[in-house]
Scaffold this motif. Sequence first.
Motif, PDB file in Angstrom:
ATOM      1  N   ARG A  28      22.703  -9.531 -14.515  1.00 32.97           N
ATOM      2  CA  ARG A  28      21.448 -10.225 -14.804  1.00 32.97           C
ATOM      3  C   ARG A  28      21.740 -11.718 -14.956  1.00 32.97           C
ATOM      4  N   ASN A  29      20.685 -12.534 -14.981  1.00 30.92           N
ATOM      5  CA  ASN A  29      20.878 -13.978 -15.092  1.00 30.92           C
ATOM      6  C   ASN A  29      21.419 -14.338 -16.482  1.00 30.92           C
ATOM      7  N   ILE A  30      22.492 -15.131 -16.505  1.00 28.74           N
ATOM      8  CA  ILE A  30      23.121 -15.516 -17.779  1.00 28.74           C
ATOM      9  C   ILE A  30      22.772 -16.958 -18.126  1.00 28.74           C
ATOM     10  N   GLU A  31      22.376 -17.162 -19.405  1.00 28.83           N
ATOM     11  CA  GLU A  31      22.144 -18.519 -19.917  1.00 28.83           C
ATOM     12  C   GLU A  31      23.011 -18.707 -21.146  1.00 28.83           C
ATOM     13  N   ILE A  32      23.735 -19.796 -21.214  1.00 24.89           N
ATOM     14  CA  ILE A  32      24.625 -20.040 -22.357  1.00 24.89           C
ATOM     15  C   ILE A  32      24.265 -21.380 -22.995  1.00 24.89           C
ATOM     16  N   GLN A  33      24.123 -21.349 -24.321  1.00 23.31           N
ATOM     17  CA  GLN A  33      23.762 -22.558 -25.064  1.00 23.31           C
ATOM     18  C   GLN A  33      24.724 -22.664 -26.246  1.00 23.31           C
ATOM     19  N   THR A  34      25.306 -23.811 -26.517  1.00 20.87           N
ATOM     20  CA  THR A  34      26.208 -23.905 -27.671  1.00 20.87           C
ATOM     21  C   THR A  34      25.624 -24.822 -28.740  1.00 20.87           C
ATOM     22  N   GLY A  35      26.217 -24.754 -29.936  1.00 17.47           N
ATOM     23  CA  GLY A  35      25.809 -25.642 -31.028  1.00 17.47           C
ATOM     24  C   GLY A  35      24.420 -25.385 -31.545  1.00 17.47           C
ATOM     25  N   ILE A  36      24.068 -24.121 -31.730  1.00 12.00           N
ATOM     26  CA  ILE A  36      22.693 -23.811 -32.127  1.00 12.00           C
ATOM     27  C   ILE A  36      22.563 -23.494 -33.624  1.00 12.00           C
ATOM     28  N   VAL A  37      23.670 -23.369 -34.337  1.00 12.85           N
ATOM     29  CA  VAL A  37      23.631 -23.024 -35.769  1.00 12.85           C
ATOM     30  C   VAL A  37      24.306 -24.135 -36.574  1.00 12.85           C
ATOM     31  N   ALA A  38      23.506 -24.851 -37.386  1.00 14.27           N
ATOM     32  CA  ALA A  38      24.035 -26.010 -38.113  1.00 14.27           C
ATOM     33  C   ALA A  38      25.093 -25.619 -39.137  1.00 14.27           C
ATOM     34  N   THR A  39      24.982 -24.420 -39.704  1.00 15.19           N
ATOM     35  CA  THR A  39      25.895 -24.021 -40.777  1.00 15.19           C
ATOM     36  C   THR A  39      27.222 -23.455 -40.262  1.00 15.19           C
ATOM     37  N   ALA A  40      27.300 -23.190 -38.968  1.00 13.48           N
ATOM     38  CA  ALA A  40      28.527 -22.604 -38.426  1.00 13.48           C
ATOM     39  C   ALA A  40      29.467 -23.695 -37.934  1.00 13.48           C
ATOM     40  N   GLU A  41      30.782 -23.404 -37.939  1.00 11.91           N
ATOM     41  CA  GLU A  41      31.754 -24.361 -37.413  1.00 11.91           C
ATOM     42  C   GLU A  41      31.660 -24.427 -35.887  1.00 11.91           C
ATOM     43  N   GLY A  42      31.182 -23.345 -35.296  1.00 13.58           N
ATOM     44  CA  GLY A  42      30.925 -23.309 -33.863  1.00 13.58           C
ATOM     45  C   GLY A  42      29.921 -22.206 -33.613  1.00 13.58           C
ATOM     46  N   SER A  43      29.087 -22.356 -32.566  1.00 14.02           N
ATOM     47  CA  SER A  43      28.099 -21.304 -32.322  1.00 14.02           C
ATOM     48  C   SER A  43      27.639 -21.311 -30.875  1.00 14.02           C
ATOM     49  N   ALA A  44      27.094 -20.175 -30.461  1.00 16.47           N
ATOM     50  CA  ALA A  44      26.549 -20.080 -29.103  1.00 16.47           C
ATOM     51  C   ALA A  44      25.494 -18.989 -29.058  1.00 16.47           C
ATOM     52  N   MET A  45      24.522 -19.200 -28.195  1.00 16.26           N
ATOM     53  CA  MET A  45      23.529 -18.172 -27.908  1.00 16.26           C
ATOM     54  C   MET A  45      23.638 -17.853 -26.422  1.00 16.26           C
ATOM     55  N   VAL A  46      23.786 -16.570 -26.125  1.00 12.22           N
ATOM     56  CA  VAL A  46      23.857 -16.172 -24.717  1.00 12.22           C
ATOM     57  C   VAL A  46      22.719 -15.202 -24.434  1.00 12.22           C
ATOM     58  N   LYS A  47      21.974 -15.512 -23.371  1.00 11.97           N
ATOM     59  CA  LYS A  47      20.929 -14.599 -22.904  1.00 11.97           C
ATOM     60  C   LYS A  47      21.383 -14.027 -21.581  1.00 11.97           C
ATOM     61  N   CYS A  48      21.217 -12.721 -21.442  1.00 15.19           N
ATOM     62  CA  CYS A  48      21.533 -12.073 -20.174  1.00 15.19           C
ATOM     63  C   CYS A  48      20.423 -11.055 -19.960  1.00 15.19           C
TER      64      CYS A  48
END
Lengths: 261, 234
Positions: A28-48
């Motif tokens: 399926r189509n993959i979308e990746i976004q990083t830096g979405i959670v201010a409280t985390a040291e690192g973060s990502a949201m992936v939609k597939c």
Amino acid sequence: MNEELKAHVNETLKQGIRLDGRKKEEYRNIEIQTGIVATAEGSAMVKCGDTQVIAGIKLEVGEPYPDSQEDGVMMVGTELLPLSNPAFESGPPRIDSIEIARVIDRGIREGKAIDTKKLCIRKGELVWTVLIDVMPINYDGNLIDIGGLAALAALKDAKMLEIKNDKVVIGKRTDEPLPVVSMPIPVTVLKIGDNLIIDPTDAEEDVLDARLTVSVLDDDTLCAMQKGGNASLTTKDINEMIELAIKKSHEIRKKLKEALK
Amino acid sequence: MTKYTKRLDNRGMEETRPIEAKAGVIKKADGSAYFRIGKTTAFAAVYGPRELNPRHMQNPKTGILRCNYNMMPFSGTERIRPGPSRRSKEISMVTEKALQPVVNLEDYPNAVVDVFIELIETDAGSRCAGICAASIALADAGITMKDMVAAVSAGIIDHQSVVDLDGEEEHIDEMDVADIPIAMVPSTEEITLLQMDGKATREELLKSIDKVKPVLKNIAEIQRKALKEKYRSE
């Protein structure tokens, strides 16, 4: 298991079509976004497709394990949140979510994605602990692959924290990235009847006979595997599944690299 | 006279942080929403009305509303261990009470309406953000309701009323800070959630409630707009 659904899936797969109209080897189509959670040291949201996963990294300092005194510690957690699918219930983690977390963990660990030696603060006494949590927002299958991808993107997004008198300074991210040195891509291949498919929806997962997750490094070597499902696999199956996983890892790696640019 | 004459982030005294709301963000759910206020972000999903188990909890006269508030492990300054805590259980309970007055549960005998709230990042005001998201999600699920429920925290910092405390304001040490989460049914102005942490006089508290009412009506508009936008785009 839903026998009618299974018969239907098998019937359509014979004609090379899946429940959602995809081809057998189509992701399926993959979308990746990083830096979405201010409280985390690192973060990502992936939609597939309709599956949507958030991964977040937290860092702590603590003691190393006695048998690896110069290495930082890492851990992956996953919960099948009841928010994300009507079939999931509240309560302590069950074997399904534990397995997913452990398979994602194994890929990252054995693929040596994190240079754990660089996470040593004082040998035998103080090291960084990297806590990776993978949380589905909408669960429509394939959490190992998509969660694994989200974890990698979040690791790449992560920044080290400031440390003072052996304690983390709360909320003080530095400019120094977490030492991420490789990208082991997990690809799960499902066997349903005589067919091999990838990137299953939850309906397809419900009727699987067997599955094989293969974590692939950028030189096509494998660093972790997990067979699941009740049916057995022949050597021929395994060979074909690995071939497909390697092929697909190239596509996914390209997407990930583009997103992290 | 107050020493708190200017807010730490330069907001107006009755100004909330930027708000973003969306309906229908979780496809597997019967209704869902996203609600963000500053750096506090909540997802809510509604499942139901569906069969209530165990069966002895079923009531032929009415359905029940079951809310579950949870912070994701990475949503706070330190990692949060998965699973319910005393804090999350209490917030789940007050969230239920905040929403119940507007939900026509008698329309769903023997059933349960499950509301799951997940916070992905928090910077104060998370229970209020959760309630706002849950209210949109309930409406999105088509659950019969009398009205929205809007929620925000009122604050009193050194006798100065403010709206929507952020994390930095909550942790001011050198002045007295009262944090007062409030939920309201906008059409009737009934208060369905009221808690307070910190000191205030009776007059100060009543003044704070008055100040927060127009803000809550404005938030309800944002919630309604999110729902309308979903159905416009479909």
